[in-house]
Design a protein around this motif. Structure first.
Motif: not given
Length: 214
Positions: A79-87, A105-113, A142-151
């Motif tokens: 499945x996928x984990x799609x979430x946002x997190x603070x520093x 802020x971090x926006x995450x799009x992760x493919x997970x087993x 964690x098969x693939x982890x993609x993070x968008x960082x706002x800094x």
């Protein structure tokens, strides 16, 4: 006067009935294996007030039903984990922060087993349906982890950068799951279940060691 032939016949019928009843009791006590196919929406979040985006989770498994109502299950789910997190929620290696100062802020799009191990208790069934409660622990790959960082950049303006990590993080026995559900038996071989769940982190997940709920 008792007829010997009738007496023998009656005893034969009685023994046959007792044998049939014993056979039924043995069949009731006997356990059984099961195969499962599952699919559903999964919502991940670092906290209740920061819900992520729903994403499909699917997979298959195997289980064994014991005669006392206990079921053991395991499987393999993707499945996928799609979430946002603070520093404040992010815990990367110490030297990482120099590349993204003033992280907001971090926006995450992760493919997970996920590989779970569940124990369920099945309440006494009524006709063709029943209820159950379940608890278990899962390992997460964690098969693939993609993070968008706002800094903040050098001129105090906000900048977005993206990083992807592949096959870098595995977390064994890292998630505790509590669930309950309802099962409807279509026939002796096929059943449908609905099982809402809540997953709590025992360790941080992914590159940033996020304490991720689902």
């Amino acid at each position: 006067k008792t007829n010997i032939k009738d007496t023998v016949s009656a005893l034969a019928v009685k023994n046959k009935n007792e044998s049939s009843e014993n056979k039924k009791q043995k069949q009731k006590r006997k356990g059984s294996f099961m195969l499962t196919l599952s699919a559903g929406a999964d919502v991940s979040a670092v906290s209740i007030d920061k819900p992520g985006t729903a994403a499909m989770q699917y997979g298959g498994g195997i289980g064994y039903n014991f005669s006392n109502g206990i079921t053991l299950r395991t499987g393999f789910y993707a499945g996928k984990k799609l979430y946002s997190a603070d520093s404040a929620d992010y815990n990367p290696p110490a030297g990482w922060w120099q590349y993204y100062p003033g992280l907001k802020k971090i926006d995450a799009d992760c493919k997970v087993y996920e590989i779970p191990l569940f124990v369920s208790y099945n309440f006494k069934p009524a006709k063709n349906h029943s209820w159950f409660v379940s608890s278990g622990i899962s390992s997460v790959i964690m098969k693939r982890e993609t993070y968008d960082y706002l800094y903040k950049g050098a001129w105090n303006q906000y900048i977005t950068a993206q990083r992807t990590y592949k096959n870098e993080n595995k977390h064994f026995f890292s998630v505790l799951t509590l669930s309950g559900g309802y099962t409807y038996n279509l026939n002796k071989r096929i059943a449908f279940s609905a099982e809402p769940y809540f997953k709590m982190p025992l360790t941080g997940i992914g590159f940033g060691k996020i304490k991720l709920n689902s």
